[in-house]
Scaffold this motif. Structure first.
Motif, PDB file in Angstrom:
ATOM      1  N   SER A   1       0.637  -0.737   0.155  1.00  0.00           N
ATOM      2  CA  SER A   1      -0.006  -0.108   0.606  1.00  0.00           C
ATOM      3  C   SER A   1       0.810   1.308   0.494  1.00  0.00           C
ATOM      4  O   SER A   1       2.045   1.609   0.695  1.00  0.00           O
ATOM      5  CB  SER A   1      -1.171  -0.130   0.959  1.00  0.00           C
TER       6      SER A   1
ATOM      7  N   HIS B   1       2.355  -5.678  -6.436  1.00  0.00           N
ATOM      8  CA  HIS B   1       1.874  -6.751  -5.698  1.00  0.00           C
ATOM      9  C   HIS B   1       1.965  -8.102  -6.570  1.00  0.00           C
ATOM     10  O   HIS B   1       2.639  -9.326  -6.009  1.00  0.00           O
ATOM     11  CB  HIS B   1       0.011  -5.645  -6.569  1.00  0.00           C
TER      12      HIS B   1
ATOM     13  N   PHE C   1      -8.958  -7.968   4.018  1.00  0.00           N
ATOM     14  CA  PHE C   1      -7.389  -7.786   3.583  1.00  0.00           C
ATOM     15  C   PHE C   1      -6.528  -8.204   3.092  1.00  0.00           C
ATOM     16  O   PHE C   1      -6.272  -9.238   4.336  1.00  0.00           O
ATOM     17  CB  PHE C   1      -6.221  -6.189   4.962  1.00  0.00           C
TER      18      PHE C   1
ATOM     19  N   THR D   1      -1.885  -8.043  -1.135  1.00  0.00           N
ATOM     20  CA  THR D   1      -1.457  -7.700  -2.610  1.00  0.00           C
ATOM     21  C   THR D   1      -3.148  -7.180  -2.835  1.00  0.00           C
ATOM     22  O   THR D   1      -3.563  -6.725  -3.975  1.00  0.00           O
ATOM     23  CB  THR D   1      -1.569  -9.097  -3.117  1.00  0.00           C
ATOM     24  N   ASP D   2      -4.047  -6.333  -1.268  1.00  0.00           N
ATOM     25  CA  ASP D   2      -4.844  -5.940  -1.776  1.00  0.00           C
ATOM     26  C   ASP D   2      -6.251  -6.956  -2.978  1.00  0.00           C
ATOM     27  O   ASP D   2      -6.290  -8.145  -2.664  1.00  0.00           O
ATOM     28  CB  ASP D   2      -5.229  -4.402  -2.634  1.00  0.00           C
TER      29      ASP D   2
END
Length: 470
Positions: free
Chosen positions: A159, A429, A455, A458-459
């Motif tokens: 993030s 990511h 969460f 790597t989202d």
């Protein structure tokens, strides 16, 4: 009340200590001991957990080179750029609305094909180049924000905007560790990087998964050696305090912070037993110190830190990170690319030694080494007569080596000037997803629910780079 195992009523840490030797002789080692403990009665917050698939790597060493080293001056050879020095091209500044013509800057460093694989590696890394056949160079990384603070966060936490748990904390949470006497995630960091301790933060994960910082020097871990006193009295006090702490915790089930604090005390006691020996390299053979370039009395060089990283991995720490420099005097070469030379000289020999040493001891077969930075640097300079490069997020290079990785390979490609990615783009990511995959984790399944949202490291993105897997 203490935590007991089996009919004999043995305390958890006593059980772990006594069972290691027996299980090791049976081929299970400490991992088997802790796993058995976990299966019997949770076995502690850091007990090893099952992976999603068979892992190629069991441990991870991250080397973070702060400031953004230049891809076109290190691992992404661009002869056309070198022939085009001084030619103006449309450029991209620190922000998206900046685009003016700026002169290309030829690299001041020569490149050479290294190893049987023939990887192009700059003269900045003569020793690391000697390990070319162990390296996988990813030349097509890109990130989202081109400011140091945010880009460093992105490389560590996935993030760039909101501080989230670091990759080491995610791995600690997902996998546990092999040695209950040491932290699962250790960070060797002499100077704080951009974003400070957020780089190794546990975020919303249980606090036991936060990275433990070791500051290279005469006193790397404050208060590590307790004052001399009666061992019998100290042990009696410890047992009494442990029972009080556990009774306090049992009355507050579900309090993760309190559980983590109790577990941290256990780890701290274990560190007092094991860490002094790990940090004392006096018993290392002279050949080992020579390999890393460690002089007499040296406790701060990057060579010393890399040797400590090897010793930590040997003793079962799951994730070790080395941060080579802080938020100043780093690879951020705005003024002159010649500033890359002393930065490379500081880490080159040590990095090659770490990989060579892990290979010598057989540990490279189970250890993944990631050498990375937050972004690259522009193929152009800021103006006529200047010799430095600016930040660049659209293309940069990072490395992987060791367990599960094809050595002697280059993945991805930028155009002939190193400006745009021409083939096989890799987002941060994707880099993280690949690391987790090699460690036996499906990045889409390592999920933690917090504040009503699921969460991931790597989202909602990330793809494993399958072409680099051995």
């Amino acid at each position: 009340m203490g935590i007991f195992f089996g009919e004999a009523g043995m305390r958890r840490r006593e059980f772990l200590g006594r069972s290691v030797a027996g299980l090791a002789s049976a081929g299970l080692g400490l991992h088997g001991s802790l796993s058995l403990a976990a299966g019997r009665n949770q076995g502690g917050l850091l007990a090893p957990r099952p992976t999603h698939h068979t892992p190629k790597a069991k441990q991870l060493v991250v080397v973070f080179l702060t400031g953004g080293f230049s891809h076109v001056d290190t691992f992404d050879y661009k002869p056309v750029l070198n022939r085009s020095g001084g030619k103006s091209v449309p450029s991209f500044g620190l922000r998206a609305d900046e685009s003016i013509a700026r002169p290309l800057l030829a690299s001041p460093f020569s490149f050479e094909r290294r190893g049987q694989s023939g990887l192009w590696i700059s003269e900045l890394f003569p020793h690391l180049g000697g390990m070319a056949d162990e390296l996988c160079v990813i030349r097509s990384l890109h990130t989202d924000i081109v400011e140091h603070f945010q880009a460093v966060l992105a490389m560590h936490t996935g993030s760039a905007t909101v501080p989230l748990p670091s990759v080491g904390s995610w791995l600690s949470h997902g996998l546990g560790t092999f040695n209950a006497n040491l932290p699962s995630y250790v960070v060797l960091c002499e100077h704080l990087p951009y974003a400070g301790s957020q780089v190794w933060s546990n975020g919303f994960l249980p606090p036991i998964h936060q990275g433990v910082r070791i500051v290279p020097g005469a006193d790397p871990i404050p208060d590590l050696r307790p004052a001399a006193r009666s061992v019998t009295l100290a042990e009696l006090e410890r047992l009494m305090l442990q029972d009080v702490n556990e009774a306090h915790l049992n009355a507050r089930l579900g309090d993760e912070d309190l559980a983590a604090r109790n577990s941290t005390y256990d780890v701290a006691r274990g560190m007092m037993n094991e860490a002094p020996e790990i940090l004392d390299i006096s018993r290392e053979p002279e050949s080992s110190r020579e390999l890393y370039g460690i002089g007499e009395g040296d406790r701060t060089s990057f060579g010393y830190q890399c040797l400590i990283a090897r010793r930590l991995v040997e003793r079962g720490v799951r994730v070790v990170e080395l941060i080579d420099s802080g938020s100043s005097h780093n690879w951020d070469a705005h003024g002159d690319m010649a500033d890359h030379r002393p930065k490379a000289q500081r880490v080159d020999r040590a990095l090659a030694a770490l990989i060579k040493d892990l290979r010598r001891t057989g540990m490279l077969d189970q250890t993944l080494v990631a050498i990375c930075t937050e972004f690259g640097r522009t193929p152009w300079t800021d103006g006529s007569g200047t010799r430095g490069r600016n930040h660049y997020a659209k293309a940069f290079s990072c490395l992987l080596a060791g367990a599960g990785v094809k050595g002697g390979t280059a993945y991805g490609e930028t155009d002939e000037l190193g400006i745009n990615i021409a083939r096989d783009p890799v987002h941060v990511h994707d880099y993280h997803a690949t690391i987790l995959h090699l460690m036996g984790i499906d990045h889409t399944r390592l999920v933690y629910r917090y504040a009503g949202r699921d969460f991931r490291l790597t989202d909602v993105d990330g793809n494993v780079i399958t072409n680099i897997l051995a």
